[in-house]
Motif scaffolding. Sequence first.
Motif, mmCIF file in Angstrom:
data_model
loop_
_atom_site.group_PDB
_atom_site.id
_atom_site.type_symbol
_atom_site.label_atom_id
_atom_site.label_comp_id
_atom_site.label_asym_id
_atom_site.label_seq_id
_atom_site.Cartn_x
_atom_site.Cartn_y
_atom_site.Cartn_z
ATOM 1 N N GLY A 142 0.904 -1.311 0.073
ATOM 2 C CA GLY A 142 -0.096 0.200 0.143
ATOM 3 C C GLY A 142 0.757 1.177 -0.186
ATOM 4 O O GLY A 142 0.340 2.531 0.286
ATOM 5 N N SER B 143 -6.846 1.133 -4.363
ATOM 6 C CA SER B 143 -6.587 -0.291 -4.013
ATOM 7 C C SER B 143 -8.105 -0.990 -4.178
ATOM 8 O O SER B 143 -9.000 -0.447 -3.727
ATOM 9 C CB SER B 143 -6.113 -0.518 -2.514
ATOM 10 O OG SER B 143 -6.271 -1.931 -2.355
ATOM 11 N N THR C 151 -3.749 -1.467 1.697
ATOM 12 C CA THR C 151 -3.520 -2.860 0.937
ATOM 13 C C THR C 151 -3.045 -2.462 -0.434
ATOM 14 O O THR C 151 -2.913 -1.293 -0.738
ATOM 15 C CB THR C 151 -5.239 -3.276 0.726
ATOM 16 O OG1 THR C 151 -6.081 -2.167 0.095
ATOM 17 C CG2 THR C 151 -5.726 -3.729 1.998
ATOM 18 N N LYS C 152 -2.614 -3.412 -1.322
ATOM 19 C CA LYS C 152 -2.046 -3.562 -2.394
ATOM 20 C C LYS C 152 -2.699 -2.376 -3.281
ATOM 21 O O LYS C 152 -3.811 -2.382 -3.559
ATOM 22 C CB LYS C 152 -2.265 -4.863 -3.090
ATOM 23 C CG LYS C 152 -1.357 -4.900 -4.348
ATOM 24 C CD LYS C 152 -1.613 -6.157 -4.866
ATOM 25 C CE LYS C 152 -2.790 -6.563 -5.334
ATOM 26 N NZ LYS C 152 -3.141 -6.282 -6.802
ATOM 27 N N VAL C 153 -1.462 -1.393 -3.745
ATOM 28 C CA VAL C 153 -2.206 -0.535 -4.872
ATOM 29 C C VAL C 153 -2.120 -1.213 -6.161
ATOM 30 O O VAL C 153 -1.264 -1.791 -6.738
ATOM 31 C CB VAL C 153 -0.744 0.508 -4.826
ATOM 32 C CG1 VAL C 153 -1.174 1.698 -5.823
ATOM 33 C CG2 VAL C 153 -0.424 0.999 -3.661
ATOM 34 N N ASP C 154 -3.296 -1.238 -6.512
ATOM 35 C CA ASP C 154 -3.760 -1.478 -7.807
ATOM 36 C C ASP C 154 -3.590 -0.842 -9.039
ATOM 37 O O ASP C 154 -3.438 -1.103 -10.228
ATOM 38 C CB ASP C 154 -5.111 -2.204 -7.863
ATOM 39 C CG ASP C 154 -5.248 -3.388 -7.030
ATOM 40 O OD1 ASP C 154 -4.534 -4.366 -7.182
ATOM 41 O OD2 ASP C 154 -6.024 -3.232 -5.996
#
Length: 504
Positions: free
Chosen positions: A397, A441, A423-426
Amino acid sequence: MKTVKPKKKKKERKEDIEAETEQAIEMKKLENVLFGSLYPVEFGKNIEEDKQSALFFTDRSANSVLTVYEEDAPMGEIVATEDYAPRKPVWVDEEEQKTNINISKVNRLRKIRKEEDEELISGSEYVSRLRAQHVKLNPSTEWARFDSRERNYSSDSDQENGDFDGILQTTEDLVVSGSAKLLPGLLEYSRLVDANAQDPSSGPINSVQFHRNGQLLLTGGLDKKLRFFQIDGKRNTKIQTIFVDDCPIRKAAFTPDGSQVILSGRRKFFYGFDLVKAKMDKIGPLVGREEKSLETFEISPDSKTIAFIGNEGYILLVSSKTKELIGTLKMNGTARALSFANHGQELLSTGGDGQIYHFDLRTMTCFHKGVDEGCLTGTAIDMSPNGNIFAAGSDSGIVNVYNREEFLGGNRKPMKTIENLTTKVDFMKFNSDAQILAICSSMKKNSMKLVHVPSFSVFSNWPPSNRALQYPRCLDFSPGGGMMAMGNAAGHVLLYKLNHYQHA
């Protein structure tokens, strides 16, 4: 034997002519939408309200009576133009000159600051800025002014007579572009009708993108449908839907020149849709490659190259014209995200080894590799339009923003580390003037932030408090910066007007 009456034949011919005429009109309408018009869409305006409008018009808002923060005008004075001589006020409050107002303590007054640290201004200056702010936010009231009505009537009369010489012989801009600096703190925006309200998706939206003309928007998602909408902020008319029966869409994008759409999914092949010929072509599998998926790609700014992420750290370069493989690049770890730089001559990548690679596409070599600070697995990367800075996101993140020249020179310290996502950077996206960076995210509800790039601070009033974003998956800014579209997992494309920017 019965003979057909001539009257009936004549009626059938008339119906055929009417059908052909209607089809020609529809094709012309689609052509205008795909390739744009000479003027941008005005927010909330019905495109079909005035079919007799002129082919050209001059946007005079740059010389309006109350110019917002006109640099050449004295403080607190109304700017005079050739078409307008300011009238003297009937009554003047002398106390305005003696009064000082602190505009930094009240949230709603901070938006009229010219400098971030500005605090006290005079009463007359306060009144002038409030008037300027009103004009900026409510340009539609200009029609109510008497002098404006006279100009509009005269202009309309000239256009009815076919007199376009004045416009064609002048160098005055037909479109006004906003050059004012965007201030941090609060972002002025308003919610518009959903971009895909006329045809919501039955599955998650994975891609939204504006065409270069600022009027056309594409959406693509797991329901296997590619949709086109004409965006006006009021009706957002659906133009066309294309069903791709063997490919749930993971990504769809216009080529920067606006001539075609590239779309792909978790398949060994991809599709190219030619907007001129209205023809869909299936391409692949690529010769000499056994790829499991071509779902992630980026298109170069010059529209010549499509870069796909392949297996085992390979990056596949495909010609957008011939759709043939023209080269491959290799990373040490897995490739996860790409971004072009230097007008398409260079490519940045990040992935499983936590490092950022710089490739020169002219020599097909990696000329720089550096560790993304604190990153174990890179998941997103985006280059600013001017090429000065780039942002890199990770699976934890964290988003690091780097000065590209310093990074290539050996200084691996980020200009700013943004820790607002957990959380994961998309997904990440700079807007057209690189004053806003959107980070997203998809793993957490409402997990999207808008960063004010000059100050590297997050806008405090975004996301909206009503949690309307749901699970965000993709985002795009219009070419002029005036609109922002965001697709979510519920199949909706939320549309917002950014009040700082004048045009889409």
